[in-house]
Every structure is written in structure tokens, then in C-alpha cells.
Design a protein around this motif. Structure first.
Motif, PDB file in Angstrom:
ATOM      1  N   ARG A   1     -24.038  92.297 -12.105  1.00 55.65           N
ATOM      2  CA  ARG A   1     -23.803  93.351 -11.124  1.00 55.65           C
ATOM      3  C   ARG A   1     -22.409  93.220 -10.501  1.00 55.65           C
ATOM      4  O   ARG A   1     -21.688  94.206 -10.343  1.00 55.65           O
TER       5      ARG A   1
ATOM      6  N   ALA B   1     -19.576  96.134 -11.232  1.00 50.30           N
ATOM      7  CA  ALA B   1     -18.996  96.893 -10.121  1.00 50.30           C
ATOM      8  C   ALA B   1     -17.496  96.628 -10.013  1.00 50.30           C
ATOM      9  O   ALA B   1     -16.721  97.541  -9.732  1.00 50.30           O
TER      10      ALA B   1
ATOM     11  N   VAL C   1     -19.058 101.921  -8.241  1.00 50.56           N
ATOM     12  CA  VAL C   1     -19.080 100.654  -7.503  1.00 50.56           C
ATOM     13  C   VAL C   1     -20.059 100.749  -6.340  1.00 50.56           C
ATOM     14  O   VAL C   1     -20.898  99.866  -6.133  1.00 50.56           O
TER      15      VAL C   1
ATOM     16  N   ILE D   1     -23.686 100.787  -7.663  1.00 49.23           N
ATOM     17  CA  ILE D   1     -24.103  99.497  -8.215  1.00 49.23           C
ATOM     18  C   ILE D   1     -24.272  98.442  -7.125  1.00 49.23           C
ATOM     19  O   ILE D   1     -25.259  97.705  -7.111  1.00 49.23           O
ATOM     20  N   MET D   2     -23.352  98.394  -6.184  1.00 50.46           N
ATOM     21  CA  MET D   2     -23.345  97.287  -5.222  1.00 50.46           C
ATOM     22  C   MET D   2     -24.063  97.571  -3.906  1.00 50.46           C
ATOM     23  O   MET D   2     -24.640  96.665  -3.325  1.00 50.46           O
TER      24      MET D   2
END
Length: 111
Positions: free
Chosen positions: A61, A65, A101, A104-105
Motif C-alpha cells: 500500500r 500510493a 494516493v 489508497i492511503m
């Protein structure tokens, strides 16, 4: 705190990775010599450590990202250091990457 720390670490990582790659590029392609190349290699090595400080424990992850940060950061670096002028498609692509980003984060996940 999680998000702000994570963003700060991504910025530092981008400075080390993009800056390191740029120093190697300058050393090789612009014939600036081994000192530039060596400084670039050290910066690239430092980049590898910065990612380990991300608060999320998942390597995949973090690096997935970071790819979006790298894209946007590379365009910004080129603007500042090389006078590169991104076109609207470069900007759009970077914004799409940064949206990735964020998804995902930073989208809340059940624990």
C-alpha cells in the motif's frame, strides 16, 4: 496526525528519490561527474529508509500510493529544476495520480 505525518513522509521520500535520480541524471547525461552520481546514489538509498517510517504497516500500500506522489513530484521537480512546462494533460494525469494516493492511503477502512 496520521494523514499529515504520512503526507510529510511522502514529500521527504519524493525529494530523496526524485532528487537522487536527478543527481544521477546530471552526473551521467550532463557529464557532471562521479560526485553528482555518488550523491544521487546516497539520496536514493535514503529514500528507501524514509518509506519505512510511514504509519501504515503494509509495504504494498505504501509503495503503490507513493507511485502517485512520484508522478506529481517528478513534474514539479522538472518545473523547478529544469524549467519544464507541463501541459494540461500532464497536470490532469498528476491530479488523477494524487486522487489515487488519497484513495489508497486515506480512505477509512474497517479494522
Amino acid at each position: 496526525m496520521f494523514v499529515s505525518r504520512s503526507i510529510a513522509l511522502y514529500i521527504v521520500a519524493a525529494l530523496f528519490e526524485i532528487g537522487g535520480a536527478w543527481l544521477v541524471w546530471q552526473g551521467v547525461r550532463e557529464h557532471r561527474g562521479w560526485i553528482w552520481i555518488g550523491a544521487g546514489v546516497l539520496a536514493l538509498g535514503a529514500y528507501g529508509f524514509v518509506a519505512t517510517f510511514q504509519p501504515d504497516p503494509h509495504f504494498g500500500r505504501i509503495l503503490a500510493a507513493y507511485g502517485g506522489v512520484f508522478v506529481a513530484g517528478s513534474l514539479a521537480w522538472g518545473m523547478v529544476m529544469d524549467g519544464f512546462r507541463p501541459d494540461r494533460w500532464d497536470v490532469l494525469g498528476a491530479l488523477i495520480c494524487l486522487a489515487g494516493v488519497a484513495v489508497i492511503m486515506y480512505v477509512p477502512r474497517p479494522r
